[in-house]
Design a protein around this motif. Sequence first.
Motif, PDB file in Angstrom:
ATOM      1  N   ASP A 121      51.198  19.448  34.693  1.00  0.00           N
ATOM      2  CA  ASP A 121      50.096  19.587  35.659  1.00  0.00           C
ATOM      3  C   ASP A 121      50.502  20.470  36.833  1.00  0.00           C
ATOM      4  O   ASP A 121      49.713  21.283  37.321  1.00  0.00           O
ATOM      5  N   GLY A 122      51.745  20.301  37.299  1.00  0.00           N
ATOM      6  CA  GLY A 122      52.237  21.146  38.392  1.00  0.00           C
ATOM      7  C   GLY A 122      52.260  22.615  38.003  1.00  0.00           C
ATOM      8  O   GLY A 122      51.860  23.485  38.781  1.00  0.00           O
ATOM      9  N   ALA A 123      52.723  22.888  36.767  1.00  0.00           N
ATOM     10  CA  ALA A 123      52.727  24.276  36.285  1.00  0.00           C
ATOM     11  C   ALA A 123      51.297  24.814  36.218  1.00  0.00           C
ATOM     12  O   ALA A 123      51.037  25.974  36.579  1.00  0.00           O
ATOM     13  N   GLY A 124      50.373  23.957  35.787  1.00  0.00           N
ATOM     14  CA  GLY A 124      48.969  24.369  35.715  1.00  0.00           C
ATOM     15  C   GLY A 124      48.396  24.709  37.075  1.00  0.00           C
ATOM     16  O   GLY A 124      47.615  25.665  37.213  1.00  0.00           O
ATOM     17  N   GLN A 125      48.784  23.932  38.103  1.00  0.00           N
ATOM     18  CA  GLN A 125      48.309  24.221  39.457  1.00  0.00           C
ATOM     19  C   GLN A 125      48.753  25.601  39.931  1.00  0.00           C
ATOM     20  O   GLN A 125      48.089  26.230  40.764  1.00  0.00           O
ATOM     21  N   LEU A 126      49.881  26.051  39.410  1.00  0.00           N
ATOM     22  CA  LEU A 126      50.417  27.357  39.789  1.00  0.00           C
ATOM     23  C   LEU A 126      49.881  28.484  38.902  1.00  0.00           C
ATOM     24  O   LEU A 126      50.321  29.633  39.026  1.00  0.00           O
TER      25      LEU A 126
END
Length: 495
Positions: A400-405
Amino acid sequence: MEKLTYVLIDYEHFAYDIHSLLKAFYPEKNIKCITADRENEAAEADIFASFHFSVTGVTVLLEGSEYCLDFEKETSVLSKEYKERFGLFLYKLLNEHTGRSLPWGNLTGIRPTKLAYRMLDAGSSPEEIADFYMREHFVSLKRAELGIDIAMREREILEGIAHEPVEGDVHGYTRGYSLYIGIPFCPTTCLYCSFTSFPIARYRNLADSYIDCVIKEMQFISTHYSHKILDSVYIGGGTPTTLEAGQLDRLISSLEKLFDLSTVKEFTVEAGRADSITEEKLKVLYRHGVSRISVNPQTMKQETLDIIGRRASVEQVLSAYELARGMGFDNINMDLILGLPGESAEDVRRTVDSIVKLEPDSLTVHSLAVKRASGLNRWIQENGIEMLNNTEETMEIAADGAGQLGMKPYYLYRQKNMSGNFENVGYATPGKYGLYNILIMEEKQTIIACGAGSITKRVFPDGKIERCENVKDVALYIEKIDEMIERKRRLLGEV
């Protein structure tokens, strides 16, 4: 000494798959497979499981329960059909016996995306591939979709290095090659590490001689492979920035003199440990046109960094990252490890939140792998394996963190004894994908490796792969550098 759990088998041919799956279902056990001729090793210990293979089937005794696989007709024990049927049988057996399932089912290899890649090349649809993963290998739908997504993205990225076709290689990947340069020094050795790395404080007096030998290897390669196209350069380790700025400058200056770097699409240096990064060293890398670097926190929880012996504080990570960004580096990777000692889902969430605020260009998420050669084994004996907790939740937090970026997953690999039986995934923003990472995983072209402990892989147009290794010990590498070059000469053949 940690107690061994013995498994008796009568065909060494199956030892790897048996060990891998048993270890995945029973991570707390130190499993050792032995053949009947070595049964005396376990004379005073209980046999946890035994496997008997014959042309008519397999009989398994596991913790007092018997399981049988019967064949309708006699089948060679060494045949592909036998191995595949046994793999399905063993997974279902362990699934039934333990009540557990594994994210990647019975797949034990390190490159699960290869299946998807091969099927895409053969014209299969994503739906057909997902069905194959789940039906034939018991892979979860989520992992099947991840593998397919990555394989499709890798194919698109590799189109950027397609060369003129050669016989047996329609994409012409084997017209090109990649160069790996290993720097096996680190400030300290982290608890989980099993890579070839030596504390720089004890080996500093050998560093210049080591660089001399790496340059000598590069001289051979630049001459011997002058007819090939250099696609990517990767300086890894260890921690390359453990070298002094002047040593880095000498190494890369030699690289520039020996090779035509105008064809290089990616030049990576793993800065890695923030406690090895200085402004002077970053200036050297930037001046020489290094296009991609790593600043790797692994976690943003200081207590965990102290436990694993990674003497790069959270503050050092932040300052090193800001220094690199301020200097102009526009392709910075950060590595995280999930499942580190004592870390909870909330710890992972706080780390990922910190990374999101920094906005790196790529993020490599590792599932902790318990390596036999690492200090982590001793830590587990003292503290218990239950302190290593990687779950679907923590993997999702990182994704999810990678997706936010705005990042997409672009390469994946697995290792033995991974926490939670998950995987390592590289995420990146479009245009910042790590080309070398894909090439080494998918084995599409030759990678020539210099330095102690490095492995050169020659990929032939028909897909055949041959390897040669350099010795791991630094002093022995320096002593035997001519032998290391001769190994490459034999592997790479005539010009």
